[in-house]
Design an enzyme around this catalytic site. Structure first.
Site, PDB file in Angstrom:
ATOM      1  N   CYS A 104     -14.507   2.569 -28.416  1.00 37.72           N
ATOM      2  CA  CYS A 104     -15.846   3.159 -28.493  1.00 37.72           C
ATOM      3  C   CYS A 104     -16.487   3.287 -27.117  1.00 37.72           C
ATOM      4  CB  CYS A 104     -16.724   2.311 -29.397  1.00 37.72           C
ATOM      5  SG  CYS A 104     -16.032   2.229 -31.030  1.00 37.72           S
ATOM      6  N   GLU A 105     -15.930   4.145 -26.291  1.00 35.34           N
ATOM      7  CA  GLU A 105     -16.450   4.455 -24.962  1.00 35.34           C
ATOM      8  C   GLU A 105     -16.041   5.882 -24.649  1.00 35.34           C
ATOM      9  OE1 GLU A 105     -18.077   2.429 -22.799  1.00 35.34           O
ATOM     10  OE2 GLU A 105     -17.803   0.529 -23.856  1.00 35.34           O
ATOM     11  N   ARG A 116      -6.452   2.926 -15.689  1.00 42.23           N
ATOM     12  CA  ARG A 116      -6.484   3.672 -14.428  1.00 42.23           C
ATOM     13  C   ARG A 116      -7.169   5.041 -14.519  1.00 42.23           C
ATOM     14  NH1 ARG A 116      -2.635   5.222 -11.843  1.00 42.23           N
ATOM     15  NH2 ARG A 116      -3.446   4.741  -9.782  1.00 42.23           N
ATOM     16  N   GLY A 160       0.767  -1.242   0.000  1.00 44.85           N
ATOM     17  CA  GLY A 160       0.000   0.000   0.000  1.00 44.85           C
ATOM     18  C   GLY A 160       0.790   1.279   0.000  1.00 44.85           C
ATOM     19  N   TYR A 214      -0.385  -1.767 -12.057  1.00 44.70           N
ATOM     20  CA  TYR A 214      -1.809  -1.774 -12.412  1.00 44.70           C
ATOM     21  C   TYR A 214      -2.029  -1.165 -13.796  1.00 44.70           C
ATOM     22  CZ  TYR A 214      -1.745  -2.786  -7.495  1.00 44.70           C
ATOM     23  OH  TYR A 214      -1.439  -3.354  -6.278  1.00 44.70           O
ATOM     24  N   GLU A 217       4.305  -6.336   1.617  1.00 43.16           N
ATOM     25  CA  GLU A 217       3.761  -6.742   0.317  1.00 43.16           C
ATOM     26  C   GLU A 217       3.656  -5.558  -0.640  1.00 43.16           C
ATOM     27  OE1 GLU A 217      -0.055  -8.152   1.531  1.00 43.16           O
ATOM     28  OE2 GLU A 217       0.721  -9.996   2.391  1.00 43.16           O
ATOM     29  N   PRO A 218       4.784  -4.943  -0.959  1.00 46.00           N
ATOM     30  CA  PRO A 218       4.724  -3.761  -1.821  1.00 46.00           C
ATOM     31  C   PRO A 218       4.440  -4.141  -3.268  1.00 46.00           C
ATOM     32  CG  PRO A 218       7.001  -4.370  -1.466  1.00 46.00           C
ATOM     33  CD  PRO A 218       6.178  -5.332  -0.654  1.00 46.00           C
ATOM     34  N   GLY A 219       3.593  -3.379  -3.916  1.00 45.19           N
ATOM     35  CA  GLY A 219       3.346  -3.580  -5.341  1.00 45.19           C
ATOM     36  C   GLY A 219       3.712  -2.296  -6.063  1.00 45.19           C
TER      37      GLY A 219
HETATM   38  C1  LIG Z   1      -3.029  -5.284  -3.784  1.00 47.69           C
HETATM   39  C2  LIG Z   1      -2.405  -5.827  -2.563  1.00 47.69           C
HETATM   40  C3  LIG Z   1      -1.105  -5.454  -2.210  1.00 47.69           C
HETATM   41  C4  LIG Z   1      -0.279  -4.445  -2.980  1.00 47.69           C
HETATM   42  O1  LIG Z   1      -0.786  -3.159  -2.901  1.00 47.69           O
HETATM   43  P1  LIG Z   1       0.082  -1.926  -3.451  1.00 47.69           P
HETATM   44  O2  LIG Z   1      -0.767  -0.754  -3.198  1.00 47.69           O
HETATM   45  O3  LIG Z   1       0.334  -2.150  -4.895  1.00 47.69           O
HETATM   46  O4  LIG Z   1       1.346  -1.903  -2.663  1.00 47.69           O
HETATM   47  C5  LIG Z   1      -0.550  -6.046  -1.084  1.00 47.69           C
HETATM   48  N1  LIG Z   1      -1.242  -6.948  -0.350  1.00 47.69           N
HETATM   49  C6  LIG Z   1      -2.498  -7.317  -0.659  1.00 47.69           C
HETATM   50  C7  LIG Z   1      -3.186  -8.322   0.177  1.00 47.69           C
HETATM   51  C8  LIG Z   1      -3.113  -6.770  -1.762  1.00 47.69           C
HETATM   52  O5  LIG Z   1      -4.363  -7.143  -2.071  1.00 47.69           O
END
Ligand SMILES: *Cc1c(COP(=O)(O)O)cnc(C)c1O
Length: 401
Positions: A327-328, A298, A225, A356, A259-261
């Protein structure tokens, strides 16, 4: 400086480009912030699931946070060791649970009492003990976009503290469950530290309560997050983030999992698209490009802001909507954005497209998905080829009468 013109020339557009050196830098920054503790940075695969991206992170030592068995398979295929893979998500199917258990991954995150029962039953059928963690919903407002907030009781994610306590007590008694971790994830694109600190405190208190009844968890999973700067957002400093978590966890001898994304890949990714036409409807100026919402949704989905620039163009700017050919009316990358005068084939770069982006893509309007390219130490290479028409009809053609 990345030579976007060269890349667009070589690989055509629309195109995703990922700077692997920038990805490594983000990974190392976060890892370094948690240096004081045993910690696993489990990359959230859903944010960018390209196998080469995952492999790149695996080589640096990253784990993987997966939300489907498909993502678990991707992680394994890309070389993430099974003992660094976790499986989360509110709705896991029986076959997914079975495969996750057979794959012997680190643990499964449980998100409801009903799921608890399913996992226990499947573990029993397989004659093994399932390592589990419970996703706690600490009821904290993360102060982010409502679509990406997950830590309030009004959200579908996790279980409340008392339910979690009950589940841990039951798990301890179960022959087929081994409670090893605790998990929370309060939302995405977080830009304030306070909600994270509060959530950590609530969950750390629960860990202490559990210790008092001899349930000793090994993994403290703080979710992902961490926000990034798309426009001018002031984000959380990774060091302060880590410090806040470490301070709250004083006295707890646990491995931290992050859990960084987005934090890892968002600003390492670029989406390249070429101008097809300019069009003026009365006062309104439109720039029509060859990329569309099926490539990068996004802006349409979250009204997300992406910085957009025309390459090598210093002409006078005026406001324009930058739109795709789908077409939107929702098919746009930006509205009323100051853009220079543009002509056919001019190149445009959409920034912060590494998370994303491609993964949320579709084939809407029978548009093949873009190619993906990696940049590493000055070299570029394809990591996913552009989809062809044959790819798009491959699963239907055989059913024609
Ligand atoms: C989506 C998600 C993440 C990653 O979130 P980011 O905002 O991309 O860091 C981590 N843990 C869980 C359980 C998620 O669903």
């Amino acid at each position: 400086m990345i030579n976007f013109s060269h890349l667009a020339e070589k690989y055509q557009t629309p195109l995703y480009v990922y700077d692997f050196d920038a990805i490594a830098q983000q990974y190392e920054t976060l890892k370094e912030a948690f240096r004081a503790r045993k910690a696993i940075m489990a990359f959230a695969i859903k944010s960018n699931s390209n196998l080469s991206v995952v492999q790149h992170l695996a080589k640096l030592g990253a784990g993987a946070d997966c939300v489907s068995i498909g993502e678990v398979r991707r992680a394994l295929l890309a070389g993430v060791p099974k003992y660094k893979i976790i499986f989360s998500g509110v709705g896991k199917q029986d076959h997914e649970i079975k495969e996750a258990l057979e794959s012997d991954i680190l643990f499964i995150n449980l998100e409801s009492e009903a799921e608890f029962e399913r996992v226990e039953m499947i573990a029993k059928e397989l004659g093994l003990q399932a390592r589990i963690s419970i996703r706690v919903n600490p009821n904290i407002d993360p102060k982010t976009h409502p679509y990406i907030s997950t830590g309030l009781h009004g959200n579908k994610f996790g279980v409340e503290i008392n339910a979690a306590k009950r589940m841990y007590l039951k798990a301890k008694k179960s022959e087929h469950l081994d409670p090893v971790g605790i998990h929370f994830h309060i939302g995405s694109q977080l830009t304030e530290l306070e909600p994270i600190r509060e959530a950590t405190e609530i969950v750390a208190d629960l860990v202490r309560t559990l210790q008092a009844v001899d349930i000793n968890l090994k993994f403290f999973d703080v979710g992902g997050g961490l926000g990034v700067t798309y426009e001018n957002e002031v984000t959380i400093d990774p060091k302060e983030y880590a410090q806040a978590i470490l301070a709250t966890m004083r006295g707890l001898d646990m491995t931290i999992i992050c859990e960084p994304g987005r934090f890892i890949t968002a600003n390492a990714g670029y989406f390249l698209t070429r101008v097809m036409y300019e069009k003026q409807n009365d006062e309104k100026r439109f720039v029509i490009v060859d990329g569309a919402m099926n490539d990068l949704i996004r802006p349409s989905l979250y009204s997300a802001y992406h910085k957009i620039e025309a390459v090598d163009n210093e002409s006078e700017k005026s406001p324009a909507d930058i739109v795709g050919p789908v077409c939107e009316s929702g098919d746009f990358f930006a509205k009323e954005r100051l853009m220079p005068r543009l002509k056919h084939n001019d190149l445009i770069v959409v920034y912060s497209a590494g998370a994303y982006g491609f993964g949320m893509g579709s084939n809407y309007n029978t548009r093949g998905r873009a190619a993906e390219v990696a940049l590493e130490e000055g070299k570029d290479r394809v990591i996913r080829r552009r989809e062809s028409f044959d790819d798009l009809v491959a699963l239907e053609k055989e059913f024609l009468l």
